[in-house]
Design an enzyme around this catalytic site. Structure first.
Site: not given
Ligand code: PLP
Length: 375
Positions: A71-72, A143, A171, A191, A229, A316
């Site tokens: 997700g990041t 989240n 989420q 994610s 890849t 954290c």
């Molecule tokens: N966005 C939200 C709302 C999340 O809660 C999180 C992870 O906690 C992420 C993005 C990031 O996802 P990932 O852990 O796959 O990088």
């Protein structure tokens, strides 16, 4: 899993059996999905199959699913991949959105953490008058609190002013319908590890007409939108987890009942307890509990010792505890006293009973200690 009671699904869900089996099978595929020989084609088949599953889940098009490391990365690609845009995000977004564009303008939120649509409209109008191209990034569900944002309304407004919309649905996936067409969004981040898939794999889904500049270059993978890849094993697990999430959406009603019982029982036990955004549209699996006078970290440690895994409301990272920016934005008096309890498909009534028992004991012990000190 260990025999801990696990109530930290918003941090990560346990790997589901279907995903594990799909990954084990994919580990035997030697080929690179870009290779033309049979082994490469077998790897490509796994990737293409997952692309279709995920596109179906999001109501999108498999040609426009970009696999990322999670997700990041999906959020970073969405926020930095469009050229010459002014970015608007809410102040309660995940750090992977906020920190991806520190220059973004903030959309204010109310005391429940819901974005202010009137303020957003004023911002869109000003930008449009100034001839700026805008990308609005708003999460579907928070989240920390589970609060659901009016993303389809954001989409409507954005269309009116010619802006594009990105939605972090990390989420929400598996807990709410995430349909790009209905949400009126141009990009969606998801994610795998939040829905019982492996950690380290995610995707950005884009609508027709969205042209992205890759943030990871080299190699023409993902149609030149993300080099490297593909993580074939992770993608196989993501595919299986996405199918399971879709098949289990109806289970959210049971999860809602468990979460509501947990909140009712704790509130009757502890009149001083605050439940963040209780009266607001929230994810049915999430509860953000504020026990004034008791730091969230202390609660997390006490519960961990008693065999229950939850999170504190504070983020954290790198060993440092930061107070929750989400709760601060909502004007919560003691954001440092928050914990987050989050349920998932494997949660049971027994887990809730254990949590309520252990938490009540912890609170009682803390109150007795305080009384002794005061005496
Ligand atoms: N966005 C939200 C709302 C999340 O809660 C999180 C992870 O906690 C992420 C993005 C990031 O996802 P990932 O852990 O796959 O990088």
């Amino acid at each position: 899993m260990t025999d801990q009671v696990y109530l930290d699904y918003n941090a990560s869900a346990p790997l589901c059996e279907d995903a594990k089996q799909a990954m084990i099978a994919a580990m035997d595929v030697a080929g690179n999905p870009s290779s033309v020989h049979a082994s490469g084609r077998a790897a490509r088949k796994i990737v293409d199959h997952a692309r279709r599953t995920i596109a179906d889940l999001l109501g999108g098009d498999s040609e426009r699913i970009i696999f990322t490391s999670g997700g990041t990365e999906a959020n970073n690609l969405a926020l930095n991949g469009l050229e010459d845009v002014t970015v608007f995000t809410s102040a309660v977004e995940h750090p992977s959105v906020i920190e991806a564009r520190p220059d973004a303008k903030r959309i204010p939120v109310d005391e429940n953490g819901v974005i202010d649509l009137n303020a957003l409209e004023a911002m869109l109008k000003d930008a449009s008058d100034a001839g700026q191209k805008v990308l609005v990034s708003v999460m579907l569900a928070n989240n920390e609190t589970g609060v659901i944002q009016p993303v389809a309304k954001v989409g409507l407004l954005a269309r009116e002013y010619g802006a594009k919309v990105h939605c972090d649905a990390v989420q929400a996936l598996g807990r709410l319908p995430v349909d790009m067409g209905r949400l009126l969004v141009d990009m969606v981040s998801i994610s795998a590890h939040k829905i019982g898939g492996p950690k380290g794999i995610g995707a950005l889904a884009i609508a027709p007409g969205v042209m992205l500049v890759p943030q990871i270059r080299g190699g023409g993978q993902e149609k030149y939108r993300r080099g490297g890849t593909e993580n074939v094993v992770g993608i196989a697990g993501f595919d299986a987890a996405a199918k399971r999430a879709e098949a289990n959406m109806a289970r959210m009603a049971d999860i809602a009942q468990m979460r509501d019982r947990l909140e009712t029982e704790l509130a009757s036990e502890a009149p001083e307890l605050l439940i963040a955004a209780k009266g607001t549209d929230r994810l049915v699996n999430t509860s953000c509990l504020i026990l004034p006078g008791m730091p969230g970290e202390t609660q997390v440690m006490a519960l961990d010792l008693a065999g229950v895994a939850i999170s504190s409301g504070s983020a954290c990272s790198s060993g440092k505890v930061r107070e929750s920016h989400v709760l601060k934005e909502m004007g919560v008096d003691e954001p440092g006293s928050a914990i987050r309890v989050s349920l998932g498909l494997e949660s049971t009534d027994d887990d809730i009973d254990t949590f309520v028992r252990v938490w009540s004991r912890m609170r009682g012990n803390a109150a007795r200690k305080k009384a002794r000190h005061a005496a």
